[in-house]
Design a protein around this motif. Sequence first.
Motif, mmCIF file in Angstrom:
data_model
loop_
_atom_site.group_PDB
_atom_site.id
_atom_site.type_symbol
_atom_site.label_atom_id
_atom_site.label_comp_id
_atom_site.label_asym_id
_atom_site.label_seq_id
_atom_site.Cartn_x
_atom_site.Cartn_y
_atom_site.Cartn_z
ATOM 1 N N PHE A 25 0.862 -1.175 0.000
ATOM 2 C CA PHE A 25 0.000 0.000 0.000
ATOM 3 C C PHE A 25 0.899 1.226 0.000
ATOM 4 C CE2 PHE A 25 -3.539 -2.557 2.002
ATOM 5 C CZ PHE A 25 -4.436 -2.364 0.967
ATOM 6 N N ALA A 27 1.015 3.844 1.566
ATOM 7 C CA ALA A 27 0.736 4.597 2.788
ATOM 8 C C ALA A 27 2.087 4.984 3.387
ATOM 9 C CB ALA A 27 -0.064 3.741 3.764
ATOM 10 N N HIS A 31 6.631 1.420 2.643
ATOM 11 C CA HIS A 31 6.127 0.130 2.187
ATOM 12 C C HIS A 31 6.482 -0.121 0.721
ATOM 13 C CE1 HIS A 31 3.989 -0.193 5.943
ATOM 14 N NE2 HIS A 31 3.436 0.977 5.738
ATOM 15 N N THR A 62 -11.341 0.259 1.022
ATOM 16 C CA THR A 62 -9.990 -0.281 1.195
ATOM 17 C C THR A 62 -8.956 0.828 1.144
ATOM 18 O OG1 THR A 62 -10.685 -2.356 0.156
ATOM 19 C CG2 THR A 62 -8.322 -1.924 0.267
ATOM 20 N N TYR A 66 -6.501 2.002 4.501
ATOM 21 C CA TYR A 66 -5.083 1.645 4.475
ATOM 22 C C TYR A 66 -4.171 2.752 3.950
ATOM 23 C CZ TYR A 66 -6.696 -3.159 5.195
ATOM 24 O OH TYR A 66 -7.294 -4.294 5.693
ATOM 25 N N TRP A 70 -3.570 7.206 6.549
ATOM 26 C CA TRP A 70 -2.201 7.410 7.025
ATOM 27 C C TRP A 70 -1.782 8.868 6.870
ATOM 28 C CZ3 TRP A 70 0.604 5.188 10.333
ATOM 29 C CH2 TRP A 70 1.963 5.449 10.417
ATOM 30 N N ASN A 98 -10.671 -3.541 10.155
ATOM 31 C CA ASN A 98 -9.701 -4.087 9.211
ATOM 32 C C ASN A 98 -10.331 -5.160 8.331
ATOM 33 O OD1 ASN A 98 -6.904 -4.808 8.226
ATOM 34 N ND2 ASN A 98 -7.451 -6.725 9.239
ATOM 35 N N ALA A 102 -10.576 -4.919 4.286
ATOM 36 C CA ALA A 102 -9.900 -5.941 3.475
ATOM 37 C C ALA A 102 -10.866 -6.698 2.578
ATOM 38 C CB ALA A 102 -9.157 -6.915 4.378
ATOM 39 N N HIS A 125 3.127 -4.604 3.741
ATOM 40 C CA HIS A 125 2.192 -3.863 4.584
ATOM 41 C C HIS A 125 1.277 -4.889 5.221
ATOM 42 C CE1 HIS A 125 -1.272 -1.415 5.752
ATOM 43 N NE2 HIS A 125 -0.548 -0.317 5.567
ATOM 44 N N GLY A 127 -1.709 -4.805 6.064
ATOM 45 C CA GLY A 127 -3.024 -4.881 5.449
ATOM 46 C C GLY A 127 -3.031 -5.782 4.223
ATOM 47 N N THR A 128 -1.979 -5.705 3.403
ATOM 48 C CA THR A 128 -1.924 -6.565 2.222
ATOM 49 C C THR A 128 -1.776 -8.021 2.635
ATOM 50 O OG1 THR A 128 0.485 -6.395 1.946
ATOM 51 C CG2 THR A 128 -0.843 -4.707 0.910
ATOM 52 N N CYS A 161 -1.010 -11.263 10.959
ATOM 53 C CA CYS A 161 -1.763 -11.095 9.715
ATOM 54 C C CYS A 161 -1.837 -12.364 8.881
ATOM 55 C CB CYS A 161 -1.149 -9.959 8.895
ATOM 56 S SG CYS A 161 0.629 -10.094 8.642
#
Length: 385
Positions: A25, A27, A31, A62, A66, A70, A98, A102, A125, A127-128, A161
Amino acid sequence: MDDEAASPAGAAGSGARGPVIVPYFAAGAGHLSAASAVAAALGERGCAAALVDAATLGGPRTERFYVSSWGWILRHRRAGQLAFAGDLALPALSRLVNRGAASAAVPRARELLDTRRPAAVLATHWGTAHIFARARRHARHRPPLFYVFTELGGAHNLLACGADRYFAMGAAAAAAVRASGVAPARIEQVAPITHRRFLSAPDRSEARRRLRLDRRRPVVFYGLGGAGIGDAEGFVRACTRAAPDAVTLVSTGRNAALRRRLASRFAGCRVIPLPFRDDMEVLLAAADLAAGKCGTLFTLEVTAARLPFLITQVGAPNERHSRSFIVRNGYGWYAPSPRAFAAALRRALVGGELEAARRALARAPQPTGAGQVAGAVIAAIAGNR
């Protein structure tokens, strides 16, 4: 079902494999920088890699959670502190948000797994990693999933994660991942990760020649991250007063309004506001001292350049760990006000503290983490066939 309980790698699917997918991402710059570094390291070792902006896999929800959030946290530091505190106080709520953010990206991530059949997924990241952990549970093709923790510390519950292996840059980062609920057996420590250009940066004389800077004057590089967010004017003014002979390069990133304002207010001074540039290794090589905001990427780049770092501000709460890394190891100092900055700058440039920091930096680890990650991923792929 918790994302840490993701389906085991290789549970389904066979036949030819595609490249290593490296989702990120945008952000903050860190990353994407880490993703680019590990992708390049994989390519150097003969393993194809493909960068994927995970924001393109989902919808607005999304992207907002994410990516856009930021920038908001960096611009509103006090509110950002509350947001991080909320994660600690109400972990169930942050997991719920989250999961919702996602979910929009999971169908296309699952399609990517089944159509491109990657040899592995290497996320930079958290989130990914959550997205691909969930996609993998529903896909026919289930490759190994790796996650690179791109901070120097700071546990939070979303770090767990669903990855098969977690890479952490140093002991403090590994401790943060463990504190987030990840089993120690899944964590591997690696060296700092920066772009490979820092391994072959020019010397100071050559860097100043390229930038057309006076080779005899001190040079201070003041960084505000890729977005150019943070305090600048008061600290730049303090620099011009404490070190009137110095040239001050100010990295304003993509903040064109800040760049114009600084150019106007410091016209006639030795202050050079810079737009976004991707040759940070040259800018840092030209400087005697780095200063400014201590985002993780910038902190690692400054350390890779063996440049003393005078931190002036902490943005998002995770940057406290970058500050601790610099100050604890003797690589630099923290001066949170223009007055303290001016005093610290005089001590560094005139009082001899610069040399002490340089001696400490000479012992800093080499930024070879991308190669270590690439080697571990390639070995795991070979063992999974």
